[in-house]
Design an enzyme around this catalytic site. Structure first.
Site, PDB file in Angstrom:
ATOM      1  CB  SER A  93      -0.661  71.772  65.909  1.00 55.71           C
ATOM      2  OG  SER A  93      -1.186  70.928  66.905  1.00 55.71           O
ATOM      3  CE  LYS A 130      -4.456  72.426  67.457  1.00 57.90           C
ATOM      4  NZ  LYS A 130      -4.085  71.061  67.188  1.00 57.90           N
TER       5      LYS A 130
END
Length: 172
Positions: A93, A130
């Site tokens: 990701s 993230k």
């Protein structure tokens, strides 16, 4: 009655004296590691040469044979040793941020999380890496790969930010 052995008042070197200027503790280490441990301790960690020559990423340039200094990798990579830890990345990701599966991330829990920083967060007990950001004024954990969706930080979700990523470690 004569006593032998055991602790005697006033025996031994007074604390704070000797080479280290502080109290010491005897430890047992394998003999083959003694010199390495002494070297590490006396030099404050492992240091590697830092050459003053620049490395050309375009056309090759003439190299100079001059070491500018010895770099201490601990000081170079870790600003706050007491609050820094390392995690290993799984998943894809964050590939557009240059973070790949198998990379190791140095994370500092003393750095305040802020918009745009890459963080390690625990959401409902699951760890993720993230970028912290906002969409329409609401907080999200943003992936750096268009194949993944942003994760909203909802009021009822348990989110704990472990720290801010400071470095990526990767073998080439």
């Amino acid at each position: 009655m004569i006593k032998h052995g055991g602790k005697r008042n006033g025996a031994g070197r007074p604390k704070g004296q000797g080479v280290y200027g502080t109290s010491t503790k005897a430890i047992r280490v394998p003999e083959h590691l003694v010199e390495d441990i002494k070297d590490f301790s006396m030099n404050g960690g492992y240091k590697i040469p830092f050459f003053s020559s620049m490395v050309e990423a375009g056309y090759p340039s003439l190299a100079e044979d001059h070491i500018e200094e010895m770099l201490d990798m601990n000081n170079l990579l870790i600003k706050n040793p007491d609050t820094t830890f390392c995690v290993k990345v799984t998943g894809l990701s964050m590939i557009d941020a240059g973070i790949y599966e198998g990379d190791k991330l140095l994370v500092d829990s003393s750095i305040p999380p802020a918009e745009g920083k890459i963080i390690i967060a625990a959401i409902d007990g699951m760890l993720t890496v993230k970028r912290l950001g906002y969409i329409k004024g609401k907080p999200f954990l943003l992936p750096e790969n268009p194949n993944f969706n942003p994760i909203p930080i909802l009021e009822n979700s348990e989110v704990h930010i472990w720290g801010v990523v400071t470095n990526i470690l990767r073998n080439l």
